[in-house]
Design a protein around this motif. Sequence first.
Motif, PDB file in Angstrom:
ATOM      1  N   GLU A 113       0.829  -1.205   0.000  1.00  0.00           N
ATOM      2  CA  GLU A 113       0.000   0.000   0.000  1.00  0.00           C
ATOM      3  C   GLU A 113       0.862   1.254   0.000  1.00  0.00           C
ATOM      4  O   GLU A 113       0.515   2.260  -0.638  1.00  0.00           O
ATOM      5  N   SER A 114       1.982   1.226   0.707  1.00  0.00           N
ATOM      6  CA  SER A 114       2.898   2.363   0.661  1.00  0.00           C
ATOM      7  C   SER A 114       3.418   2.565  -0.758  1.00  0.00           C
ATOM      8  O   SER A 114       3.590   3.705  -1.211  1.00  0.00           O
ATOM      9  N   ASP A 115       3.673   1.466  -1.470  1.00  0.00           N
ATOM     10  CA  ASP A 115       4.111   1.550  -2.863  1.00  0.00           C
ATOM     11  C   ASP A 115       3.106   2.291  -3.722  1.00  0.00           C
ATOM     12  O   ASP A 115       3.444   3.242  -4.444  1.00  0.00           O
ATOM     13  N   LEU A 116       1.863   1.838  -3.658  1.00  0.00           N
ATOM     14  CA  LEU A 116       0.857   2.404  -4.566  1.00  0.00           C
ATOM     15  C   LEU A 116       0.571   3.864  -4.242  1.00  0.00           C
ATOM     16  O   LEU A 116       0.340   4.692  -5.144  1.00  0.00           O
ATOM     17  N   GLN A 117       0.585   4.220  -2.955  1.00  0.00           N
ATOM     18  CA  GLN A 117       0.352   5.612  -2.582  1.00  0.00           C
ATOM     19  C   GLN A 117       1.504   6.500  -3.026  1.00  0.00           C
ATOM     20  O   GLN A 117       1.299   7.649  -3.417  1.00  0.00           O
ATOM     21  N   SER A 118       2.707   5.949  -2.990  1.00  0.00           N
ATOM     22  CA  SER A 118       3.867   6.705  -3.449  1.00  0.00           C
ATOM     23  C   SER A 118       3.743   7.005  -4.939  1.00  0.00           C
ATOM     24  O   SER A 118       3.956   8.139  -5.377  1.00  0.00           O
ATOM     25  N   GLY A 119       3.408   5.981  -5.720  1.00  0.00           N
ATOM     26  CA  GLY A 119       3.264   6.195  -7.158  1.00  0.00           C
ATOM     27  C   GLY A 119       2.106   7.106  -7.493  1.00  0.00           C
ATOM     28  O   GLY A 119       2.202   7.941  -8.406  1.00  0.00           O
ATOM     29  N   ALA A 120       0.998   6.971  -6.758  1.00  0.00           N
ATOM     30  CA  ALA A 120      -0.190   7.770  -7.052  1.00  0.00           C
ATOM     31  C   ALA A 120       0.002   9.237  -6.691  1.00  0.00           C
ATOM     32  O   ALA A 120      -0.510  10.128  -7.371  1.00  0.00           O
ATOM     33  N   LYS A 121       0.745   9.527  -5.638  1.00  0.00           N
ATOM     34  CA  LYS A 121       0.883  10.898  -5.155  1.00  0.00           C
ATOM     35  C   LYS A 121       2.115  11.609  -5.695  1.00  0.00           C
ATOM     36  O   LYS A 121       2.105  12.831  -5.864  1.00  0.00           O
ATOM     37  N   GLU A 340     -11.171  16.841  -7.400  1.00  0.00           N
ATOM     38  CA  GLU A 340     -10.065  16.650  -6.454  1.00  0.00           C
ATOM     39  C   GLU A 340      -9.171  15.512  -6.931  1.00  0.00           C
ATOM     40  O   GLU A 340      -9.606  14.598  -7.647  1.00  0.00           O
ATOM     41  N   THR A 341      -7.901  15.567  -6.504  1.00  0.00           N
ATOM     42  CA  THR A 341      -6.946  14.531  -6.894  1.00  0.00           C
ATOM     43  C   THR A 341      -7.351  13.184  -6.308  1.00  0.00           C
ATOM     44  O   THR A 341      -7.760  13.097  -5.148  1.00  0.00           O
ATOM     45  N   LEU A 342      -7.255  12.157  -7.112  1.00  0.00           N
ATOM     46  CA  LEU A 342      -7.652  10.815  -6.684  1.00  0.00           C
ATOM     47  C   LEU A 342      -6.766  10.312  -5.550  1.00  0.00           C
ATOM     48  O   LEU A 342      -5.537  10.392  -5.622  1.00  0.00           O
ATOM     49  N   GLN A 343      -7.382   9.824  -4.486  1.00  0.00           N
ATOM     50  CA  GLN A 343      -6.679   9.203  -3.378  1.00  0.00           C
ATOM     51  C   GLN A 343      -6.945   7.697  -3.423  1.00  0.00           C
ATOM     52  O   GLN A 343      -8.093   7.272  -3.480  1.00  0.00           O
ATOM     53  N   VAL A 344      -5.891   6.898  -3.396  1.00  0.00           N
ATOM     54  CA  VAL A 344      -6.066   5.450  -3.525  1.00  0.00           C
ATOM     55  C   VAL A 344      -5.540   4.742  -2.286  1.00  0.00           C
ATOM     56  O   VAL A 344      -4.693   5.259  -1.560  1.00  0.00           O
ATOM     57  N   ASP A 345      -6.083   3.553  -2.056  1.00  0.00           N
ATOM     58  CA  ASP A 345      -5.584   2.661  -1.023  1.00  0.00           C
ATOM     59  C   ASP A 345      -5.497   1.276  -1.637  1.00  0.00           C
ATOM     60  O   ASP A 345      -5.676   1.104  -2.853  1.00  0.00           O
ATOM     61  N   ILE A 346      -5.250   0.282  -0.812  1.00  0.00           N
ATOM     62  CA  ILE A 346      -5.019  -1.061  -1.339  1.00  0.00           C
ATOM     63  C   ILE A 346      -6.282  -1.631  -1.989  1.00  0.00           C
ATOM     64  O   ILE A 346      -6.201  -2.473  -2.899  1.00  0.00           O
ATOM     65  N   TYR A 347      -7.466  -1.174  -1.565  1.00  0.00           N
ATOM     66  CA  TYR A 347      -8.721  -1.634  -2.153  1.00  0.00           C
ATOM     67  C   TYR A 347      -9.060  -0.833  -3.408  1.00  0.00           C
ATOM     68  O   TYR A 347      -9.290  -1.383  -4.484  1.00  0.00           O
ATOM     69  N   LYS A 348      -9.077   0.475  -3.258  1.00  0.00           N
ATOM     70  CA  LYS A 348      -9.417   1.327  -4.389  1.00  0.00           C
ATOM     71  C   LYS A 348      -8.392   1.198  -5.515  1.00  0.00           C
ATOM     72  O   LYS A 348      -8.734   1.326  -6.699  1.00  0.00           O
ATOM     73  N   GLY A 349      -7.144   0.919  -5.147  1.00  0.00           N
ATOM     74  CA  GLY A 349      -6.111   0.751  -6.167  1.00  0.00           C
ATOM     75  C   GLY A 349      -6.418  -0.394  -7.117  1.00  0.00           C
ATOM     76  O   GLY A 349      -6.203  -0.290  -8.337  1.00  0.00           O
ATOM     77  N   GLY A 350      -6.915  -1.509  -6.578  1.00  0.00           N
ATOM     78  CA  GLY A 350      -7.276  -2.641  -7.429  1.00  0.00           C
ATOM     79  C   GLY A 350      -8.413  -2.296  -8.370  1.00  0.00           C
ATOM     80  O   GLY A 350      -8.408  -2.691  -9.552  1.00  0.00           O
ATOM     81  N   VAL A 351      -9.398  -1.537  -7.882  1.00  0.00           N
ATOM     82  CA  VAL A 351     -10.525  -1.129  -8.724  1.00  0.00           C
ATOM     83  C   VAL A 351     -10.046  -0.222  -9.855  1.00  0.00           C
ATOM     84  O   VAL A 351     -10.466  -0.364 -11.011  1.00  0.00           O
ATOM     85  N   VAL A 352      -9.154   0.708  -9.534  1.00  0.00           N
ATOM     86  CA  VAL A 352      -8.631   1.620 -10.558  1.00  0.00           C
ATOM     87  C   VAL A 352      -7.888   0.843 -11.639  1.00  0.00           C
ATOM     88  O   VAL A 352      -8.038   1.127 -12.845  1.00  0.00           O
ATOM     89  N   LEU A 353      -7.086  -0.129 -11.240  1.00  0.00           N
ATOM     90  CA  LEU A 353      -6.380  -0.939 -12.235  1.00  0.00           C
ATOM     91  C   LEU A 353      -7.366  -1.660 -13.144  1.00  0.00           C
ATOM     92  O   LEU A 353      -7.135  -1.783 -14.361  1.00  0.00           O
TER      93      LEU A 353
END
Length: 550
Positions: A113-121, A340-353
């Motif tokens: 989750e830290s990975d995906l938030q780093s890439g997203a932000k 607003e800028t999209l905020q993702v987490d481990i759940y929302k990240g999978g949906v976005v993909l």
Amino acid sequence: MLSFLTTDRTPHPGNIHISSLPPSIPTDQEPTHGEEDMAQGKGVETTQTQRGAPSVFPEGQNGGTDLSSTYFHHKVPIPDDDSQMWFSFRKLWAFTGPGFLMSIAYLDPGNIESDLQSGAKAGFKLLWVLLGATIIGLLLQRLAARLGVVTGMHLAEVCNRQYPTVPRIVLWLMVELAIIGSDMQEVIGCAIAFNLLSSGRIPLWGGVLITIIDTFVFLFLDKYGIGIVDVPCTCRLGQAFSLSGMFMPYWAVIMPHNIYLHSALVKSRQIDRSSKKELKEANKYFFIESTIALFLSFLINVFVVAVFAEAVYGRTNIEVHDICNATGILHLDLFPLNNETLQVDIYKGGVVLGCIFGPAALYIWAVGILAAGQSSTMTGTYSGQFVMEGFLNLRWSRFSRVLLTRSIAITPTLLVAIFQDVTHLTGMNDFLNVLQSMQLPFALIPILTFTSLSSLMSEFANGLFWKIGGGVVILLVCCINMYFVVIYVTSLNSVWLYVLAAFLCIAYLGFVGYLTWLCLIALGVSCLDVTCRARDDTTVLIEQQPEFDS
């Protein structure tokens, strides 16, 4: 006269004198398991003491049995190589295993989750952070492996023999807290994975309950040598290569119990600790193996961040909502209709993909999260066994150990899953990352302390470079993580929580300061050792025990 660090806990006759050799380095060749069995069959005792070598266990403690036999009944033999070459692939293969098992902790759901938030932000801007965190992790794991190789004891066992009773118990509780926190992250990750794989048919609380069953299924598979260590790697690599571009990084969480785990896993190799050549060789190959393992985990983390940097960075909620609406993906309620800028987490990240790259990407992500959680559960189980064995001399089966840890971890997670939504469930990961950060000093300070003691490590003790460099690195890691802890606490906006945090902070900093004081003495700042000045003795931090330990 007692000093601050003691050498053992069990009363036994005779004074103990710590020589320049580590207590676990025998003067003679240790017999193989076959030789011990033959001796036992003839009714002959074959303890190290009777063979003329100092035993790590004083007479009467643990029945004269080496604790390593609890989990390493059959140690891996190291092949002989008559060639004079500096490097041998055969020997590297024999030493391969502990480092890769250790590296799984760098791919657990919390770090993902830290990975995906780093890439997203931040896109690809934080690659240097990930690289630096990996290098720091490698240096710390090197210290853990050296301690286990040279002394024949893992970190928890050394803490048990060196620290007084109260600090030892507090240290054990802190490490157990870190293991439980890590297990909670794995429960969250697995519950979210089941929800995604079932297209929401399995509720989050149902996924939490399923983790009770699937953990014991994988324990059963592990018993028969069917591992899942490579599944997260396969899923992440497949996802990354098929979906995106390249470099980036993130703020990494170094799991504190991983230090304890690695120091124990290296005991699984058959090494003659009376031979300096074999000790140097073991340290070399374990370091090479750890380098390869952490490099692979670095690449996988890079791929994960790259996916979200390419797919999510700079996108708005309404933009992603329109994309998901066009592809027919469910969960549109996750993306409000605003700019607003999209905020993702481990759940929302999978949906976005799934919205951007297709449903296959969502399922690949979910399977990867599920496998990462299960694999990390295995490392947490092993860590818990070694920690409990070392600190308390309790020997539990993996089944009993995982039942205890998972039962504690599931209770709060299940309550949040039932009474709150997925946002609160994934938000628990932030709190758990803070919890892991707070436990870091309780692994990093002891490992630097004991690897710097020449009375314990002999000529393999840390030199001046490693003492200064290790101290600076540990100080840097602890300060960075404490900075994030302060940020998290100040965001709570509750006076009562501020007051509670203040009281806990005083106790926490007091104990960390105590460990730091002992560490500085071990690093050579002998002016801090008041008992050393009182007795004018150069044996710092080591107890010369009376006939009966009080």
